[in-house]
Design a protein around this motif. Structure first.
Motif, PDB file in Angstrom:
ATOM      1  N   GLN A  39     -12.734   1.578  -8.273  1.00 34.29           N
ATOM      2  CA  GLN A  39     -12.837   2.773  -9.118  1.00 34.29           C
ATOM      3  C   GLN A  39     -14.277   3.289  -9.160  1.00 34.29           C
ATOM      4  OE1 GLN A  39     -10.001   4.246 -10.254  1.00 34.29           O
ATOM      5  NE2 GLN A  39     -11.463   5.913 -10.590  1.00 34.29           N
ATOM      6  N   SER A  57      -8.685   6.015  -0.436  1.00 35.71           N
ATOM      7  CA  SER A  57      -8.214   6.742   0.734  1.00 35.71           C
ATOM      8  C   SER A  57      -8.054   8.229   0.428  1.00 35.71           C
ATOM      9  CB  SER A  57      -6.884   6.134   1.157  1.00 35.71           C
ATOM     10  OG  SER A  57      -6.648   6.361   2.499  1.00 35.71           O
ATOM     11  N   VAL A 109     -21.623  -9.204 -21.154  1.00 33.97           N
ATOM     12  CA  VAL A 109     -22.309 -10.196 -20.321  1.00 33.97           C
ATOM     13  C   VAL A 109     -23.600 -10.623 -20.997  1.00 33.97           C
ATOM     14  CG1 VAL A 109     -23.171 -10.647 -18.017  1.00 33.97           C
ATOM     15  CG2 VAL A 109     -21.359  -8.972 -18.357  1.00 33.97           C
ATOM     16  N   ALA A 168       2.953   1.914  -3.152  1.00 34.62           N
ATOM     17  CA  ALA A 168       2.179   2.377  -4.304  1.00 34.62           C
ATOM     18  C   ALA A 168       2.106   3.892  -4.341  1.00 34.62           C
ATOM     19  CB  ALA A 168       0.776   1.772  -4.265  1.00 34.62           C
ATOM     20  N   VAL A 196     -10.388  -3.906  -8.839  1.00 34.02           N
ATOM     21  CA  VAL A 196      -9.986  -2.535  -9.151  1.00 34.02           C
ATOM     22  C   VAL A 196     -11.162  -1.752  -9.763  1.00 34.02           C
ATOM     23  CG1 VAL A 196      -8.554  -1.187 -10.728  1.00 34.02           C
ATOM     24  CG2 VAL A 196      -7.518  -2.995  -9.351  1.00 34.02           C
ATOM     25  N   ARG A 197     -11.912  -2.397 -10.640  1.00 32.32           N
ATOM     26  CA  ARG A 197     -13.069  -1.715 -11.237  1.00 32.32           C
ATOM     27  C   ARG A 197     -14.099  -1.373 -10.162  1.00 32.32           C
ATOM     28  NH1 ARG A 197     -13.885  -4.071 -17.406  1.00 32.32           N
ATOM     29  NH2 ARG A 197     -11.665  -3.900 -17.906  1.00 32.32           N
ATOM     30  N   LEU A 219       1.033  -0.462 -12.145  1.00 30.99           N
ATOM     31  CA  LEU A 219       0.392  -1.427 -11.248  1.00 30.99           C
ATOM     32  C   LEU A 219      -0.958  -1.879 -11.806  1.00 30.99           C
ATOM     33  CD1 LEU A 219       1.293   0.273  -7.854  1.00 30.99           C
ATOM     34  CD2 LEU A 219       2.025  -1.991  -8.581  1.00 30.99           C
ATOM     35  N   MET A 220      -1.706  -0.930 -12.353  1.00 28.19           N
ATOM     36  CA  MET A 220      -3.033  -1.271 -12.878  1.00 28.19           C
ATOM     37  C   MET A 220      -2.945  -2.121 -14.144  1.00 28.19           C
ATOM     38  SD  MET A 220      -5.125  -0.266 -10.703  1.00 28.19           S
ATOM     39  CE  MET A 220      -4.024  -0.121  -9.308  1.00 28.19           C
ATOM     40  N   TYR A 253       0.828  -1.199   0.000  1.00 32.80           N
ATOM     41  CA  TYR A 253       0.000   0.000   0.000  1.00 32.80           C
ATOM     42  C   TYR A 253       0.867   1.256   0.000  1.00 32.80           C
ATOM     43  CZ  TYR A 253      -3.853   3.068   1.474  1.00 32.80           C
ATOM     44  OH  TYR A 253      -4.778   4.068   1.549  1.00 32.80           O
ATOM     45  N   ALA A 256     -18.356  -8.135 -14.538  1.00 35.65           N
ATOM     46  CA  ALA A 256     -18.702  -9.484 -14.998  1.00 35.65           C
ATOM     47  C   ALA A 256     -18.202  -9.723 -16.417  1.00 35.65           C
ATOM     48  CB  ALA A 256     -20.211  -9.691 -14.924  1.00 35.65           C
ATOM     49  N   GLU A 263      -8.670  -7.386 -11.615  1.00 38.53           N
ATOM     50  CA  GLU A 263      -9.294  -6.365 -12.457  1.00 38.53           C
ATOM     51  C   GLU A 263     -10.703  -6.031 -11.951  1.00 38.53           C
ATOM     52  OE1 GLU A 263      -7.876  -4.574 -14.670  1.00 38.53           O
ATOM     53  OE2 GLU A 263      -9.629  -3.549 -15.519  1.00 38.53           O
ATOM     54  N   LYS A 295      -1.608  -4.767  -7.306  1.00 44.67           N
ATOM     55  CA  LYS A 295      -2.633  -4.028  -8.059  1.00 44.67           C
ATOM     56  C   LYS A 295      -3.847  -3.692  -7.188  1.00 44.67           C
ATOM     57  CE  LYS A 295      -5.490  -4.620 -12.234  1.00 44.67           C
ATOM     58  NZ  LYS A 295      -5.552  -5.289 -13.551  1.00 44.67           N
ATOM     59  N   THR A 317      -4.146  -3.669  -3.932  1.00 45.17           N
ATOM     60  CA  THR A 317      -3.810  -2.824  -2.790  1.00 45.17           C
ATOM     61  C   THR A 317      -3.580  -1.381  -3.237  1.00 45.17           C
ATOM     62  OG1 THR A 317      -2.775  -4.771  -1.835  1.00 45.17           O
ATOM     63  CG2 THR A 317      -2.326  -2.689  -0.754  1.00 45.17           C
ATOM     64  N   ALA A 318      -2.921  -1.214  -4.382  1.00 49.50           N
ATOM     65  CA  ALA A 318      -2.644   0.128  -4.892  1.00 49.50           C
ATOM     66  C   ALA A 318      -3.944   0.884  -5.174  1.00 49.50           C
ATOM     67  CB  ALA A 318      -1.795   0.045  -6.152  1.00 49.50           C
ATOM     68  N   ALA A 319      -4.940   0.182  -5.710  1.00 47.55           N
ATOM     69  CA  ALA A 319      -6.210   0.838  -6.043  1.00 47.55           C
ATOM     70  C   ALA A 319      -6.830   1.479  -4.801  1.00 47.55           C
ATOM     71  CB  ALA A 319      -7.170  -0.175  -6.664  1.00 47.55           C
ATOM     72  N   LEU A 320      -6.628   0.838  -3.667  1.00 47.19           N
ATOM     73  CA  LEU A 320      -7.227   1.336  -2.431  1.00 47.19           C
ATOM     74  C   LEU A 320      -6.643   2.672  -1.987  1.00 47.19           C
ATOM     75  CD1 LEU A 320      -7.459  -2.093  -0.642  1.00 47.19           C
ATOM     76  CD2 LEU A 320      -9.386  -0.696  -1.387  1.00 47.19           C
ATOM     77  N   THR A 321      -5.450   3.007  -2.479  1.00 47.27           N
ATOM     78  CA  THR A 321      -4.885   4.314  -2.109  1.00 47.27           C
ATOM     79  C   THR A 321      -5.763   5.436  -2.674  1.00 47.27           C
ATOM     80  OG1 THR A 321      -3.430   4.418  -4.067  1.00 47.27           O
ATOM     81  CG2 THR A 321      -2.505   3.422  -2.082  1.00 47.27           C
ATOM     82  N   LYS A 322      -6.413   5.178  -3.811  1.00 47.90           N
ATOM     83  CA  LYS A 322      -7.287   6.187  -4.429  1.00 47.90           C
ATOM     84  C   LYS A 322      -8.547   6.395  -3.588  1.00 47.90           C
ATOM     85  CE  LYS A 322      -4.540   6.682  -7.873  1.00 47.90           C
ATOM     86  NZ  LYS A 322      -3.670   7.856  -7.911  1.00 47.90           N
ATOM     87  N   TYR A 382       1.325   4.124 -10.785  1.00 44.59           N
ATOM     88  CA  TYR A 382      -0.046   3.622 -10.644  1.00 44.59           C
ATOM     89  C   TYR A 382      -0.494   2.929 -11.932  1.00 44.59           C
ATOM     90  CZ  TYR A 382      -4.895   3.384  -9.142  1.00 44.59           C
ATOM     91  OH  TYR A 382      -6.133   2.926  -8.768  1.00 44.59           O
TER      92      TYR A 382
END
Lengths: 322, 289
Positions: free
Chosen positions: B152, B193, A321, A186, B148-149, A310-311, A183, B80, B145, B184, B186-191, A307
């Motif tokens: 986001q 925060s 779907v 990042a 992260v989505r 990482l993404m 964390y 999905a 993914e 990946k 964990t990094a998304a969670l910084t956003k 970032y």
């Protein structure tokens, strides 16, 4: 130090032994056999070249674990000056499986952090075989925050079989310690340059391996689980480790092709352990390039690029779907 | 036997076996793996799959989980459309695509994470629940993914994010890609925060390996269900390493609470209320009705 040879290097070992014998004979011989010696030395180099040109992933993972392979503290003396080791996590203990401290790289102050293995039995135990406990990761975290505070680039050196799977490590929050590092790394506001120098073993490696540039030494490995571990779970037999190593894709060239690392740092013929000085020289050059690359970026550019990197990790397909 | 069941100690194997039996549609009666009481399926269901006799929390499917947590109206699924591929051409005793197909047939899910935008007591949230029955809830590219989505979406809409973990760890069949999902997610969670939005992490049985050692423990509030197995290394690996018997209750929720690793243990039957309350407090909203 006498080179210790791996199984697949046996032909080289035999030849080297013969050369050694001839040298010994020559010392008290009237006949000049130096020509013969130099012929054999050339042959040995060629043999090494041939063997090393077609190493299997399993052979590479043995090289990555070679007992004479340079470790973090072998590089600090050769690549950096003024290295001042800083200890402890300020909460529990000083973990010797991770070392870190301030140093100068070409005169520029930086923070160095790396796993540390031991060479002989006593030292191996002292370093816990390079397997950190939570306090090791928390020390690394503390040093990274220190680097951030004073605007120093962070250089990490990864070489661990994995985070220590022990009772005490679990009690003190191994998971949290690793997750916290992922964390913080990042969003750390200074450049982070990561080099896998030996074994990049799973989460215990990743916990100091999130960065702006990730490079691997030629014969290092980086994997989600050790080949033995993977084999014993999926094939139900640790003997299938060579197959697991092959299929998981753990070597530098494979990971470069998959887009998971940026650069491969060449090793001297026969591996880093054959020539620590030459290895350090190559690594210094690579670090210099990496540092130059990230130094041109502003903090926001740096963080945005990190970032984005990482993404971008992962392979999947997208389908509407049903 | 899957790789995960092999990893788990005998006690959990028993639990798992028993559970599989209890989830059979024709099984009107089931035996609680913990206290061995014979339970009527309808009673168990009414009690959110918690044993009425001893309080043992049975494992849940991802969608059951979300049904219990979220309001029934106004939900929609995120990610999905993201589906797995076999980028390494991975083959052990079985090919990875075959394993995926089997898991799909057994669970009717396309991977091991279901993410939904919805609400808890009318408070909008995004929630991501693991499907443990899909390859042991293992974390691969699709899971990362979707996660992260989900995060986001939460950031874009100014909503809290909730993750509900149940996983054996990383998915080996995706090699280093799976390890990178730790970084990946964990990094998304910084956003989240940065946007000042709460992240609540719920750990359920089991939460291990790469999942435990990434986003699971960086929650603003970390909650565990009673008796859940939670840890980095599997008990068998630890036993083999240290060559001693593990202490009783080792790596269980109650042990983690005592060691200071989690904020609280919440009974499943009170979970929705508690999560609503915590979210209201963190977001300075009036107390939920």
């Amino acid at each position: 130090m006498k080179t210790s040879f791996l199984d697949f290097e046996q032909p080289i070992a035999d030849l080297e032994a013969k050369i050694e014998e001839l040298r010994f004979v020559q010392d008290d011989s009237a006949v000049d056999i130096s020509e013969e010696i130099s012929r054999l030395e050339k042959k040995s180099a060629q043999l090494a070249k041939d063997i090393y040109a077609k190493l299997t992933p399993w052979q590479i993972s043995q090289l990555a674990r070679h007992p004479q392979r340079p470790y973090t503290l072998d590089y600090t003396g050769r690549i950096f000056t003024d290295f001042e080791e800083l200890h402890g996590d300020r909460a529990f203990a000083d973990d010797r499986a991770i070392v870190g401290g301030l140093a100068r790289f070409n005169g520029q102050p930086v923070m160095v952090i790396g796993h540390q293995k031991g060479r002989d039995t006593k030292e191996k135990i002292y370093r816990n075989f390079g397997m950190p406990r939570p306090e090791g990761y928390r020390k690394a975290l503390r040093l990274m925050k220190l680097a951030e505070k004073f605007g120093l680039p962070v250089m990490t050196f990864v070489d661990t079989p994995g985070a220590y799977p022990g009772i005490d490590a679990e009690e003190r929050g191994q998971s949290e310690a690793i997750g916290r590092n992922l964390y913080v790394m990042a969003e750390l506001k200074v450049p982070i340059i990561v080099t896998i120098i030996g074994e990049g073993g799973s989460g215990g490696a990743l916990a100091i391996a999130v960065g702006d540039i990730v490079q691997m030494l030629q014969y290092s490995t980086y994997s989600v689980i050790s080949p033995e571990g993977c084999a014993s779970i999926l094939w139900k037999s640790a003997e299938k480790a060579p197959e697991a190593a092959e299929t998981m894709g753990i070597t530098a060239p494979r990971l470069k092709t998959l887009g998971l690392i940026d650069k491969i740092v060449s090793e001297p013929l026969g591996g880093a352990h054959r020539d620590h000085a030459a290895m350090a020289q190559n690594l210094r050059k690579a670090l210099q390039d990496a540092l130059k690359h990230v130094s041109g970026l502003s903090t926001s550019e740096l963080l945005a690029a990190r970032y984005e990197r990482l993404m971008s990790y992962g392979r999947f397909k997208e389908q509407p779907v049903k | 036997m899957s790789w995960l069941t092999k990893l788990l100690p005998p006690k959990i194997k028993r639990e798992q076996g028993a559970q599989r039996r209890s989830s059979l549609p024709e099984g009107l009666w089931s035996k609680c793996p913990s206290c061995e009481a014979v339970l009527y399926a309808t009673d168990l269901e009414k009690n959110l799959q918690v044993c009425p006799k001893c309080g043992h929390h049975h494992r849940l499917r991802a969608r059951q989980r979300l049904d219990m947590l979220l309001d029934p109206e106004g939900r929609f699924e995120i990610g999905a459309e993201v589906l797995p591929v076999d980028s390494l051409k991975f083959k052990d005793s079985k090919r990875y695509p075959d394993r995926l197909m089997e898991a799909n047939a057994a669970t009717d899910e396309s991977d091991s994470l279901v993410v939904m935008q919805g609400a808890i007591k009318t408070m909008p949230v995004v929630a991501a629940a693991f499907e443990f029955e899909f390859m042991g809830g293992s974390m691969g590219s699709v899971l990362g993914e979707r996660f992260v989505r989900g995060v986001q979406t939460a950031v874009d809409n100014g909503q809290p994010f909730i993750s509900i973990a149940a996983s054996g760890g990383a998915r080996m069949q995706e090699g280093l890609f799976s390890l990178m999902q730790m970084a990946k997610t964990t990094a998304a969670l910084t956003k989240l925060s940065e946007a000042g939005l709460p992240y609540i992490s719920l750990l359920t049985d089991p939460t291990m390996g790469g999942v435990s050692a990434s986003f699971a423990f960086v929650g603003d509030v970390v909650i565990a269900e009673p008796g859940a197995l939670i840890g980095f290394a599997g008990p068998r690996v630890i036993e083999q390493t240290v060559r001693e018997t593990l202490p009783a209750g080792f790596q269980r929720s109650e042990f983690l609470l005592e060691k200071g690793a989690i904020d609280l243990i919440v009974d499943r039957r009170e979970l929705r209320d508690k999560v609503a309350q915590l979210l209201a407090l963190l977001q300075k909203l009036p107390a939920a009705a």
